[in-house]
Design a protein around this motif. Structure first.
Motif, PDB file in Angstrom:
ATOM      1  N   ALA A 294       0.828  -1.205   0.000  1.00 27.46           N
ATOM      2  CA  ALA A 294       0.000   0.000   0.000  1.00 27.46           C
ATOM      3  C   ALA A 294       0.861   1.254   0.000  1.00 27.46           C
ATOM      4  O   ALA A 294       0.566   2.248  -0.692  1.00 27.46           O
ATOM      5  CB  ALA A 294      -0.935  -0.019   1.212  1.00 27.46           C
ATOM      6  N   GLN A 295       1.940   1.226   0.799  1.00 25.15           N
ATOM      7  CA  GLN A 295       2.836   2.376   0.859  1.00 25.15           C
ATOM      8  C   GLN A 295       3.473   2.651  -0.498  1.00 25.15           C
ATOM      9  O   GLN A 295       3.539   3.796  -0.968  1.00 25.15           O
ATOM     10  CB  GLN A 295       3.916   2.127   1.917  1.00 25.15           C
ATOM     11  N   GLN A 296       3.915   1.595  -1.150  1.00 24.15           N
ATOM     12  CA  GLN A 296       4.561   1.758  -2.449  1.00 24.15           C
ATOM     13  C   GLN A 296       3.559   2.198  -3.519  1.00 24.15           C
ATOM     14  O   GLN A 296       3.889   2.991  -4.403  1.00 24.15           O
ATOM     15  CB  GLN A 296       5.240   0.444  -2.861  1.00 24.15           C
ATOM     16  N   GLU A 297       2.318   1.695  -3.421  1.00 20.88           N
ATOM     17  CA  GLU A 297       1.297   2.129  -4.375  1.00 20.88           C
ATOM     18  C   GLU A 297       1.035   3.619  -4.229  1.00 20.88           C
ATOM     19  O   GLU A 297       0.857   4.335  -5.221  1.00 20.88           O
ATOM     20  CB  GLU A 297       0.004   1.342  -4.154  1.00 20.88           C
ATOM     21  N   ALA A 298       1.003   4.089  -3.001  1.00 22.30           N
ATOM     22  CA  ALA A 298       0.781   5.518  -2.767  1.00 22.30           C
ATOM     23  C   ALA A 298       1.926   6.349  -3.357  1.00 22.30           C
ATOM     24  O   ALA A 298       1.695   7.446  -3.892  1.00 22.30           O
ATOM     25  CB  ALA A 298       0.626   5.782  -1.274  1.00 22.30           C
ATOM     26  N   MET A 299       3.167   5.831  -3.266  1.00 22.14           N
ATOM     27  CA  MET A 299       4.310   6.551  -3.818  1.00 22.14           C
ATOM     28  C   MET A 299       4.306   6.545  -5.349  1.00 22.14           C
ATOM     29  O   MET A 299       4.632   7.549  -5.987  1.00 22.14           O
ATOM     30  CB  MET A 299       5.615   5.927  -3.296  1.00 22.14           C
ATOM     31  N   VAL A 300       3.911   5.405  -5.943  1.00 23.73           N
ATOM     32  CA  VAL A 300       3.974   5.277  -7.402  1.00 23.73           C
ATOM     33  C   VAL A 300       2.772   5.923  -8.068  1.00 23.73           C
ATOM     34  O   VAL A 300       2.893   6.668  -9.043  1.00 23.73           O
ATOM     35  CB  VAL A 300       4.079   3.788  -7.799  1.00 23.73           C
ATOM     36  N   TYR A 301       1.561   5.636  -7.547  1.00 27.70           N
ATOM     37  CA  TYR A 301       0.343   6.090  -8.211  1.00 27.70           C
ATOM     38  C   TYR A 301      -0.339   7.261  -7.519  1.00 27.70           C
ATOM     39  O   TYR A 301      -1.274   7.841  -8.075  1.00 27.70           O
ATOM     40  CB  TYR A 301      -0.666   4.931  -8.297  1.00 27.70           C
ATOM     41  N   GLY A 302       0.089   7.546  -6.302  1.00 32.72           N
ATOM     42  CA  GLY A 302      -0.573   8.613  -5.549  1.00 32.72           C
ATOM     43  C   GLY A 302      -1.885   8.191  -4.944  1.00 32.72           C
ATOM     44  O   GLY A 302      -2.660   9.030  -4.462  1.00 32.72           O
ATOM     45  N   LYS A 303      -2.173   6.878  -4.922  1.00 39.60           N
ATOM     46  CA  LYS A 303      -3.413   6.364  -4.358  1.00 39.60           C
ATOM     47  C   LYS A 303      -3.254   4.864  -4.119  1.00 39.60           C
ATOM     48  O   LYS A 303      -2.276   4.247  -4.569  1.00 39.60           O
ATOM     49  CB  LYS A 303      -4.581   6.612  -5.299  1.00 39.60           C
ATOM     50  N   LEU A 304      -4.215   4.275  -3.452  1.00 40.16           N
ATOM     51  CA  LEU A 304      -4.255   2.825  -3.290  1.00 40.16           C
ATOM     52  C   LEU A 304      -5.069   2.225  -4.432  1.00 40.16           C
ATOM     53  O   LEU A 304      -6.106   2.777  -4.829  1.00 40.16           O
ATOM     54  CB  LEU A 304      -4.890   2.459  -1.943  1.00 40.16           C
ATOM     55  N   LEU A 305      -4.597   1.130  -4.961  1.00 41.82           N
ATOM     56  CA  LEU A 305      -5.275   0.476  -6.062  1.00 41.82           C
ATOM     57  C   LEU A 305      -6.373  -0.435  -5.550  1.00 41.82           C
ATOM     58  O   LEU A 305      -6.274  -1.024  -4.463  1.00 41.82           O
ATOM     59  CB  LEU A 305      -4.284  -0.339  -6.892  1.00 41.82           C
ATOM     60  N   PHE A 306      -7.427  -0.548  -6.357  1.00 41.32           N
ATOM     61  CA  PHE A 306      -8.440  -1.550  -6.069  1.00 41.32           C
ATOM     62  C   PHE A 306      -7.888  -2.924  -6.409  1.00 41.32           C
ATOM     63  O   PHE A 306      -6.915  -3.064  -7.169  1.00 41.32           O
ATOM     64  CB  PHE A 306      -9.707  -1.278  -6.887  1.00 41.32           C
ATOM     65  N   TRP A 308      -9.105  -5.205  -8.301  1.00 41.81           N
ATOM     66  CA  TRP A 308      -9.197  -5.507  -9.729  1.00 41.81           C
ATOM     67  C   TRP A 308      -8.095  -4.794 -10.526  1.00 41.81           C
ATOM     68  O   TRP A 308      -7.639  -5.287 -11.559  1.00 41.81           O
ATOM     69  CB  TRP A 308     -10.589  -5.151 -10.269  1.00 41.81           C
ATOM     70  N   GLU A 309      -7.646  -3.639 -10.034  1.00 40.47           N
ATOM     71  CA  GLU A 309      -6.555  -2.928 -10.698  1.00 40.47           C
ATOM     72  C   GLU A 309      -5.240  -3.691 -10.520  1.00 40.47           C
ATOM     73  O   GLU A 309      -4.420  -3.767 -11.453  1.00 40.47           O
ATOM     74  CB  GLU A 309      -6.431  -1.509 -10.140  1.00 40.47           C
ATOM     75  N   ARG A 310      -5.060  -4.249  -9.323  1.00 38.47           N
ATOM     76  CA  ARG A 310      -3.858  -5.049  -9.093  1.00 38.47           C
ATOM     77  C   ARG A 310      -3.873  -6.285  -9.986  1.00 38.47           C
ATOM     78  O   ARG A 310      -2.848  -6.664 -10.568  1.00 38.47           O
ATOM     79  CB  ARG A 310      -3.762  -5.454  -7.624  1.00 38.47           C
TER      80      ARG A 310
END
Length: 547
Positions: A294-306, A308-310
């Protein structure tokens, strides 16, 4: 001016073609060389003028600058004709064809090591070592390719007045990866242009972009002076002066600049595939804590992925392979990309807290590029349509003081497409062998059928020939009989010809005998008549004729 009065020389008084004087230089023999805008060069020896133009071999009649080198040659920089050197007898011209950066040369300099430097318009600067040219421009780090003047300080650092302020040039030498430090001045003595390619140019840029009040310089509006240090020191410090295009004169002391000589530490911040940002922890086969993901998703995308997105991300990049991920910045290690994901992008940076806007980069993707990229302020690089093979991305960062860092490396591999894999080539080989085998079998069968047909034709032809043979034997017997008759007829014809020839040969002498006999009979009759007459003189004549 002789100290008390001025003496004016006009074109009317001297018969010269132009009075717009652009440059004046005194040579080592005391002659004055005067360059004009349109009339070529005048040489003044103190009493008279000698004119040199294109008629004598000068590159152009429009002269911008004149310099004498360490060997006594005069060099003339022209407006569009390149440069000409004069050895006292003839002119030799150098242009872009011989390697000069541009044919408009605004200023020249002979450095402390004897090399010639040429400031050009739109081409940067060129260095001439006596055998060839090496050019330095914005690709290597020059502030601007429009260069108006060149000066050299006491340490051998070259300073170029450009359309965007001052550019100082030093060189960095390394041997087997070990930096030997900055080398300037006499350190470049006897270094050829071919050898200098192994040196790294180190630039110092001073203009408004880098926080200094220096705008565009003017033509030949720079000079270098030595001023005594305070407190009675006998050491000299160099001061650079420059006339700028914004109606100001700049006094510049390079030693007064606080310089950080330590190189920066560049880093690769992220790696994109097909221009898509990727959270590599999502693709990793190693189980990670959900909080880390979750932390890395926030850094890469600026949000948490659903979820289905993962799942979509995993399906799209499921064929990408890697071993691990670097801890500081997400970079997959031992990355192996399938051919359909052969577009990669790097984002990078370097920590420079005070003047980060002055950091410059250059990079190369070994195996893809043939040479390093131009020096750029962009902090990203993209590469597309990468063929199969192993690649290494190398990144360098230049500090605001012009010091280049050690390279940062990142290696990865691209797999070949399905039709260029090793087993595909095995399949191609087996398929080719099978086709050849089928072709051979088909050809063998065809040849056998052709052989049977040929044998049948040969049998039929043999029977025909045997029938023809009997006919030929009968014809031959007739031919022999006819030939015998012809031979006999020939013999008889030859005998007839022989007989006629013999008769002809006998007839001729018989005719002679008969003819002379007739004549003799007539003369005997005449002889008798003359005897009866008693004419003995005539008798004697007839007797002589008979004899």
């Amino acid at each position: 001016y002789d100290g008390s009065r001025f003496i004016t020389f006009t074109k009317e008084e001297l018969g010269l073609s132009d009075y717009n004087v652009s440059s004046i230089t005194e040579d080592s023999k005391g002659n004055l060389w005067i360059g004009t805008r349109l009339g070529g060069v005048w040489r003044f020896d103190g009493t008279s003028f000698t004119i040199f133009t294109t008629s004598q071999g000068l590159a152009s009649n429009s002269i911008n600058t004149i310099v004498e080198d360490t060997k006594g040659k005069l060099w003339f920089g022209t407006e569009g004709g390149g440069v000409s050197s004069f050895d006292g007898t003839k002119f030799t011209t150098f242009t872009v064809t011989q390697g000069l950066a541009h044919n408009i040369v605004r200023s020249m300099l002979v450095d402390k090591t004897g090399n010639m430097w040429f400031a050009t318009i739109a081409g940067g600067v060129s260095r001439y070592d006596g055998s060839g040219f090496t050019t330095f421009n914005t690709r290597q780090g020059l502030a601007n390719d429009i260069v108006y003047d060149i000066v050299e300080d006491t340490e051998g650092v070259l300073w170029f007045g450009t359309d965007e302020g001052f550019s100082g040039l030093k060189f960095n030498k390394s041997v087997e990866g070990k930096e030997l430090g900055v080398i300037v001045g006499a350190g470049l003595l006897n270094v050829s242009n071919e050898q200098i390619k192994s040196y790294t140019p180190v630039w110092e840029i001073y203009n408004k972009k880098t926080g200094y009040p220096v705008k565009d310089l003017n033509d030949r509006a720079m000079c270098f002076t030595k001023l005594p240090l305070p407190h009675g020191s006998n050491k000299d410090v160099g001061i650079i002066w420059g006339g700028c295009g914004d109606s100001r004169v700049v006094r510049f002391d390079p030693k007064a600049i606080n310089k950080n000589t330590k190189p920066l530490s560049p880093f690769i911040q992220s790696l994109k595939i097909d221009e898509a940002s990727i959270n590599w922890y999502t693709l990793s086969q190693v189980k990670k804590d959900s909080s880390i993901i979750a932390q890395q998703e926030a850094m890469v995308y600026g949000k948490l992925l659903f979820e289905w997105e993962r799942d979509s991300l995993k399906r799209k990049f499921s064929d990408i392979q890697f071993d691990s991920i670097t801890p500081n910045y997400q970079l997959p290690q031992n990355l192996v990309l399938p051919y359909r994901h052969n577009r990669v992008s790097f984002e990078f940076g370097a920590i420079e807290t005070s003047r980060n806007f002055m950091v410059r980069y250059k990079y190369i993707l070994e195996g893809y590029d043939k040479e390093w990229s131009p020096v750029t302020e962009k902090s990203s690089a993209s590469f597309s349509n990468i063929k199969e093979g192993e690649y290494t991305f190398k990144l360098l960062a230049r500090s605001p003081e012009g010091v280049w860092s050690q390279p940062v490396l990142y290696s990865f591999k691209v797999l070949p497409p399905l039709w260029r894999t090793w087993w595909a080539y095995i399949f191609y080989t087996l398929l080719t062998a099978s086709l050849i085998y089928v072709l051979i079998r088909w050809r063998t069968k065809t040849l056998r059928q052709e052989k049977v047909q040929l044998e049948e034709k040969v049998g039929e032809r043999t029977l025909q020939l045997e029938h023809k043979s009997s006919e030929l034997e009968h014809s031959l017997e007739n031919l022999k009989a006819t030939q015998a008759q012809l031979i006999q007829s020939g013999k008889m014809a030859s005998l007839g010809e022989l007989t006629a020839g013999i008769a002809h040969e006998i007839q001729n002498p018989l005719n002679f005998v008969n003819n002379f006999s007739e004549v003799n009979k007539e003369m005997i009759a005449e002889l008798k008549e003359e005897i009866n007459k008693g004419n003995y003189d005539e008798v004697k004549l007839i007797a002589n004729d008979l004899e």
